[in-house]
Each structure stands twice: as C-alpha cells, then as structure tokens.
Design an enzyme around this catalytic site. Structure first.
Site, PDB file in Angstrom:
ATOM      1  N   GLN A 185      39.189  31.022  48.068  1.00 15.53           N
ATOM      2  CA  GLN A 185      38.262  31.418  47.009  1.00 15.53           C
ATOM      3  C   GLN A 185      38.509  32.828  46.491  1.00 15.53           C
ATOM      4  O   GLN A 185      37.971  33.205  45.461  1.00 15.53           O
ATOM      5  CB  GLN A 185      36.819  31.308  47.514  1.00 15.53           C
ATOM      6  N   GLY A 186      39.300  33.624  47.217  1.00 14.25           N
ATOM      7  CA  GLY A 186      39.450  35.032  46.833  1.00 14.25           C
ATOM      8  C   GLY A 186      40.293  35.236  45.592  1.00 14.25           C
ATOM      9  O   GLY A 186      40.990  34.338  45.129  1.00 14.25           O
ATOM     10  N   CYS A 187      40.239  36.466  45.047  1.00 15.02           N
ATOM     11  CA  CYS A 187      41.056  36.832  43.893  1.00 15.02           C
ATOM     12  C   CYS A 187      42.384  37.431  44.332  1.00 15.02           C
ATOM     13  O   CYS A 187      43.243  37.736  43.516  1.00 15.02           O
ATOM     14  CB  CYS A 187      40.328  37.855  43.039  1.00 15.02           C
ATOM     15  N   ILE A 188      42.524  37.659  45.622  1.00 15.08           N
ATOM     16  CA  ILE A 188      43.723  38.345  46.119  1.00 15.08           C
ATOM     17  C   ILE A 188      44.561  37.382  46.959  1.00 15.08           C
ATOM     18  O   ILE A 188      44.025  36.678  47.803  1.00 15.08           O
ATOM     19  CB  ILE A 188      43.287  39.574  46.969  1.00 15.08           C
TER      20      ILE A 188
END
Lengths: 105, 169
Positions: free
Chosen positions: A102-105
């Site tokens: 789910q992260g942006c990174i």
C-alpha cells in the site's frame, strides 16, 4: 472477495488476485501466482526475494518496501526490476502470497 | 476503467530545497514501481539535488515558507500555528528543521536524497540535468552525481519525454 483454486488449494483472493490471508500460502502456489503476473518460471533469485519477503513480513507484520529488500534483504534494485519487471513490489508480493503493498515507496 | 493507463511520465524538478526535491523523487520512483517509464529533469535551482557537493547537505527553507505550520506538530505545537519567519532566519534553525524532516522521512522508509537518486537510477528511470542551468551556474558534468545520465537541452528533454505527460514541480 473471490475464491480461487491455486495448486489444488481453494483460497480467498482480492479482486486483483492477491491472497487475502498470507497464511493460506504454500510454496506450491508461488509459481501459479507468478504466472498470473507474466512470470513463467521462478528461479533461485525469485525465491530469494519471496523467502525474504515472507520472513520479513512474519517478523515485522508488514510487506517490506523495495528499499528494505535492498538494504535488509541484500537484493539489488536492478535485480528486482529484472526478476519482476513492470512493478516488482506488487508482483513479488503476489507471488509470496502477501497482500497488495500500500505504500508510496 | 476505460481510461488508458499512463505508460510514461517526465518530471521537471526546478527547485532545490529538500521539500521541493522530494515530490519529484517520490513521483518518479512511484511511477517505476507501477511499471511506468519515468524521467526526471533537474533544472535551475533543482540542480542542487544532483550536485555532488550538495546532495547530502540539502535543506528545508524556514524563511518565507508560509506552509511550515504543517510541521509544527513535530515540535508538539498545533498544526495551525504559523512558524515565525524571523525565527526561521536565526542561524541553525533551517538546519534543525531539515534534520527533523529527514528524521521523519526515514521513519517512513523514505531514503535520503543521495540514496534515493541511486535507487531511482537502478529502477531504470532516466535522470537528466539541464544544460542551460549548468551554464548559468557554472556547473560541469563532473560536479554532478554519477546517476545523472546525460546533460540535455530543452529540445532533447522534449524528445525524451515523447509519448507521455510532463509534470513540472
């Protein structure tokens, strides 16, 4: 949620085809899950990634980021992109029976 | 969804504060993570991000930054409290704010700029610097971090960007 039979076992999957429950995963499922992402065969390096992700998930309770796979898992980013082209974090997480990162990174 | 998915994106980073560089890096990296081709073009003050001598020393401006209130909770203050510009001008305050921001980024597993550039380069994204800006600031290719693939003119950048949207940050 849908049900899918993978490697002879019926499990719950999300609409994107990620396992809902990581505990449902067996090693036999990985090649079939990888195939849904266009990866025809899992080699030793693919398994190194999958094993690290499973172990790290078990320990930390969250799917490792690409940076973590590089720094803690010792898997170079170039290699990750070669093994799981067009979106390594998602593809590897799917093969490893984990949810969608789910992260942006 | 009937919309055509984005296949390629080119991002222009024209400002060189820590807070002004991260959005470009995060968007380029995020694109690659989703299998989208990505380019970043560093121009004008954005060159700071790829200067060998500056890449580890980038700072957040605490003067004239009217949205700094967002960072006040890091100092246990309300999020609506403005950060006084005069306080921001005191030597060391900008460095402290930068340190605070880097620490918060690290907690979110966002790498420092130098490591981030290396990671983005390894994803296969193109990292470029602007020729005109380099001429203006008297910067040579050797002054730039190794991840910078090429120095481009505007025209060459547009060629690289062909087929996808351009984002200016």
């Amino acid at each position: 949620m849908a049900e899918l039979t993978i490697a002879g076992k019926t499990v719950e999957v999300t609409e994107d085809g990620f396992l809902v429950n990581p505990d449902d995963w067996t090693k036999e499922m990985a090649p079939e899950l990888a195939k849904t992402e266009g990866i025809e065969e899992l080699n030793e390096m693919h398994w190194k990634v999958i094993d690290f992700m499973r172990a790290d998930y078990k320990e930390k309770g969250q799917i490792p980021t690409i940076r973590r796979m590089k720094n803690a898992g010792g898997i170079p980013i170039k290699e990750l992109y070669n093994l799981f082209p067009q979106g390594p974090a998602k593809k590897a997480a799917k093969a490893a029976g984990l949810g969608k990162p789910q992260g942006c990174i | 969804m009937s919309e055509e998915p984005i296949k390629k994106v080119s991002i222009i980073c024209a400002k060189g504060g820590l807070d002004e560089i991260y959005p470009s890096l995060i968007m380029a990296n995020g694109a690659r993570m989703d299998g989208i081709e990505a380019n970043i073009f560093f121009t004008f003050f954005g060159l700071n991000a790829v200067l060998k001598k500056m890449v580890k020393n980038l700072t957040l401006s605490t003067v004239g930054n009217s949205a700094l209130n967002l960072a006040m909770p890091m100092l246990k203050m309300p999020i609506t409290m403005p950060f006084p510009t005069l306080l921001g001008a005191i030597p060391g305050v900008s460095n402290f704010a930068s340190w605070l921001m880097k620490r918060e980024m690290e907690k979110l597993d966002v790498p420092p700029v130098d490591e981030f550039l290396e990671m983005i380069s390894d994803t296969g994204a193109g990292i470029y610097a602007c020729k005109l800006a380099m001429d203006m600031f008297k910067v040579e290719k050797d002054d730039l971090v190794d991840e910078v693939e090429e120095v481009l003119t505007v025209g060459q950048f547009y060629e690289k960007a062909a087929g996808g949207p351009i984002i200016f940050t």
